[in-house]
Design a protein around this motif. Structure first.
Motif, PDB file in Angstrom:
ATOM      1  N   ARG A  63      29.369 -26.978 -18.906  1.00 49.57           N
ATOM      2  CA  ARG A  63      29.817 -28.462 -18.675  1.00 49.57           C
ATOM      3  C   ARG A  63      28.466 -29.198 -18.583  1.00 49.57           C
ATOM      4  O   ARG A  63      27.524 -29.255 -17.750  1.00 49.57           O
ATOM      5  N   ASP A  64      28.352 -30.108 -19.736  1.00 51.13           N
ATOM      6  CA  ASP A  64      27.174 -30.896 -20.042  1.00 51.13           C
ATOM      7  C   ASP A  64      27.843 -32.308 -20.200  1.00 51.13           C
ATOM      8  O   ASP A  64      28.460 -32.663 -20.969  1.00 51.13           O
ATOM      9  N   HIS A  65      27.508 -32.850 -19.141  1.00 49.24           N
ATOM     10  CA  HIS A  65      28.278 -34.425 -19.015  1.00 49.24           C
ATOM     11  C   HIS A  65      27.254 -35.361 -19.413  1.00 49.24           C
ATOM     12  O   HIS A  65      27.800 -36.553 -19.445  1.00 49.24           O
ATOM     13  N   ALA A  94      23.686 -27.236 -21.218  1.00 51.15           N
ATOM     14  CA  ALA A  94      25.030 -26.291 -20.528  1.00 51.15           C
ATOM     15  C   ALA A  94      25.022 -25.019 -21.243  1.00 51.15           C
ATOM     16  O   ALA A  94      25.536 -25.210 -22.451  1.00 51.15           O
ATOM     17  N   CYS A 151      26.381 -26.188 -15.255  1.00 54.51           N
ATOM     18  CA  CYS A 151      26.401 -27.780 -15.345  1.00 54.51           C
ATOM     19  C   CYS A 151      25.355 -28.578 -15.375  1.00 54.51           C
ATOM     20  O   CYS A 151      24.291 -28.139 -14.749  1.00 54.51           O
ATOM     21  N   THR A 162      23.905 -32.347 -15.496  1.00 53.83           N
ATOM     22  CA  THR A 162      24.814 -33.895 -15.182  1.00 53.83           C
ATOM     23  C   THR A 162      23.786 -34.686 -14.671  1.00 53.83           C
ATOM     24  O   THR A 162      22.631 -34.264 -14.091  1.00 53.83           O
ATOM     25  N   ASP A 191      29.933 -33.985 -10.404  1.00 51.61           N
ATOM     26  CA  ASP A 191      30.075 -33.090 -11.319  1.00 51.61           C
ATOM     27  C   ASP A 191      29.717 -31.787 -10.770  1.00 51.61           C
ATOM     28  O   ASP A 191      30.244 -30.720 -11.055  1.00 51.61           O
ATOM     29  N   VAL A 192      28.409 -31.659 -10.137  1.00 48.30           N
ATOM     30  CA  VAL A 192      28.125 -30.423  -9.547  1.00 48.30           C
ATOM     31  C   VAL A 192      29.010 -29.819  -8.684  1.00 48.30           C
ATOM     32  O   VAL A 192      29.331 -28.719  -8.466  1.00 48.30           O
ATOM     33  N   TYR A 194      31.888 -28.247 -10.178  1.00 48.43           N
ATOM     34  CA  TYR A 194      31.504 -26.858 -10.863  1.00 48.43           C
ATOM     35  C   TYR A 194      31.310 -25.911  -9.911  1.00 48.43           C
ATOM     36  O   TYR A 194      31.641 -24.859 -10.158  1.00 48.43           O
TER      37      TYR A 194
END
Length: 461
Positions: free
Chosen positions: A363-365, A377, A444, A446, A451-452, A455
């Motif tokens: 998950r790379d935001h 990520a 993750c 971000t 977001d963290v 995750y």
């Protein structure tokens, strides 16, 4: 989380099974570790530990022991038919850097790797699996002792001829070249120095007749030769008459076998190591890939989360397929007598660049441009030296996820995982919040705490 009967059975106490057992032990997950043989493997077979595997051993708290007993790869001393000796390097030595503390392969005979990994583990020797079935109540095994047991999970780490894989009916796709074989043996000698990896070409000067590699931390050499019909003593005497064989230990005939299991998971049974993928010995990839299978799977088994367990196959099967391609390419070079067949300077061999970017847990935001500033990520978490003398790897060690904070405002809430501000590691990471999975890959990346938090729910924290 686990009832008394909800344990994991690991079949096979090679490096893969032993690594997995250590991971489960560190997390308090009950397991049984079965090994059909009466003792640990006794040969030198897989002797190269790649940089990424050394990072796994660091995470396990064992890297110091491996460095004590291991050693650098020596230069090749090629004894040519005209009586001269040519010195060559398999790869240029790389200097450690803050982000890559173990840049070179470490030579450790496989029996020693097993011995070090097995310390403190309850291995049940002389115990094999006869049959395996599964249903909604668990995985049911019949052992060769007649014992019957039911486990929550079973991991087949029982080698290329895996009983577990056979019971599952999983195809082992690939090819075997019966006409391409190699004698491998552990021998003791007098009359030969241990400063190099000695190679004697055949009369054509291209193909290899005999190789003798000194094994660090021992008095042994590993012998390898395509000549199968001559006793070891005579074989060595044919290229080096001054050398005397004083002992012959483990001996095996390797055949060219390149295979990949079609599935790594069937229900609650998993395949890892050689049970899932068999490699040529070229490039030192097989044992290393198996250890990393175990490092990926261990924390997921501990959660008992079905979606996370599905991610094991999704992440590791593509990696194993890619690594098979690399080692097979090197093997074909050896068969075709390419001039650079012994070179091992392809950075892919180090396995530091293996990534799960396309996997289900990445998950790379950040924006595409922001991702270019550092690791993404799915990538391995790089090391870095911190102001207090510690390293990032010191912060990651343990059975937990870790949040690394770089260039982010203060005032983060307590998210229930170890959190460390490492602004001095900005060069290695770039700015942001980096949630590192328990297997030290970035899960993750971000700038948002939400977001963290999301995750952490995904991975069971």
């Amino acid at each position: 989380m686990f009832s008394e009967s909800a344990f994991t059975v690991i079949v096979g106490a090679g490096p893969t099974g032993l690594t997995l057992a250590r991971e489960l032990q560190a997390r308090g997950v009950p397991f049984r570790l079965l090994e059909k043989s009466p003792r640990l493997f006794e040969g030198s077979r897989g002797k190269g530990l790649q940089p990424r595997t050394q990072e796994v051993l660091d995470a396990l708290g064992l890297i110091g022991d491996f460095q004590w007993y291991g050693g650098e790869y020596p230069p090749l001393l090629v004894h040519l038919p005209d009586g001269t000796t040519s010195t060559r390097l398999m790869a240029e030595r790389r200097e450690p850097s803050p982000s890559v503390p173990y840049p070179n392969a470490l030579m450790v005979p496989q029996w020693r790797t097993g011995e070090l990994l097995a310390r403190g583990l309850p291995v049940e020797f002389g115990t094999g699996v006869e049959s395996l079935t599964q249903d909604e109540s668990g995985v049911h095994l019949v052992l060769d002792s007649g014992e019957r047991l039911t486990a929550r999970y079973v991991v087949g780490a029982d080698g290329g001829r895996s009983t577990v894989r056979r019971c599952l009916g999983v195809p082992f796709e690939g090819e075997t070249h019966e006409d391409e074989r190699m004698l491998i043996a552990d021998v003791r000698l007098t009359g030969l120095d241990r400063d190099g990896w000695h190679v004697w070409p055949d009369a054509d000067g291209k193909s290899m007749r005999v190789g003798l590699c000194p094994l660090p931390g021992t008095d042994d050499f590993q012998l390898y030769s395509p000549v199968l019909d001559v006793p070891v003593e005579e074989l060595i005497a044919s290229v080096a008459p001054a050398v005397t064989v004083t002992g012959i230990g483990w001996t095996s005939v390797w055949r060219a076998n390149v295979r990949l299991a079609q599935r790594f998971r069937v229900g609650n049974v998993f395949l890892a190591g050689d049970a899932a993928h068999v490699h040529p010995p070229t490039g030192g990839q097989g044992l290393n890939t198996g250890i990393q299978d175990a490092f990926n799977l261990g924390w997921k088994l501990a959660t008992g989360d079905d979606a996370l367990l599905d991610s094991y196959e999704a992440e590791r099967l593509p990696v194993a397929a890619g690594v098979l391609g690399i080692s097979t390419k090197l093997y074909r070079k050896a068969v075709e007598r390419a001039e650079d067949a012994m070179r091992r300077d392809d950075p892919e061999l180090a396995q530091l660049g293996l990534s799960y970017r396309e996997g289900p847990l990445a998950r790379d935001h950040r924006s595409p441009a922001a991702r270019e500033t550092g690791p993404q990520a799915g990538d391995r978490a790089p090391d870095a030296v911190l102001h207090d003398g510690k390293r990032v790897f010191d912060l990651l060690r343990g059975p937990h996820a870790t949040l690394l904070v770089v260039g982010h405002p203060d005032g983060l809430p307590d998210l229930g995982v170890p959190t460390h501000r490492i602004d001095e590691a900005r060069e290695a990471y770039g700015p942001g919040l980096f949630l590192v999975r328990p297997d030290h890959y970035l899960g993750c990346v971000t700038t948002s705490v939400d977001d963290v938090r999301d995750y952490l729910k995904l991975i069971g924290n």
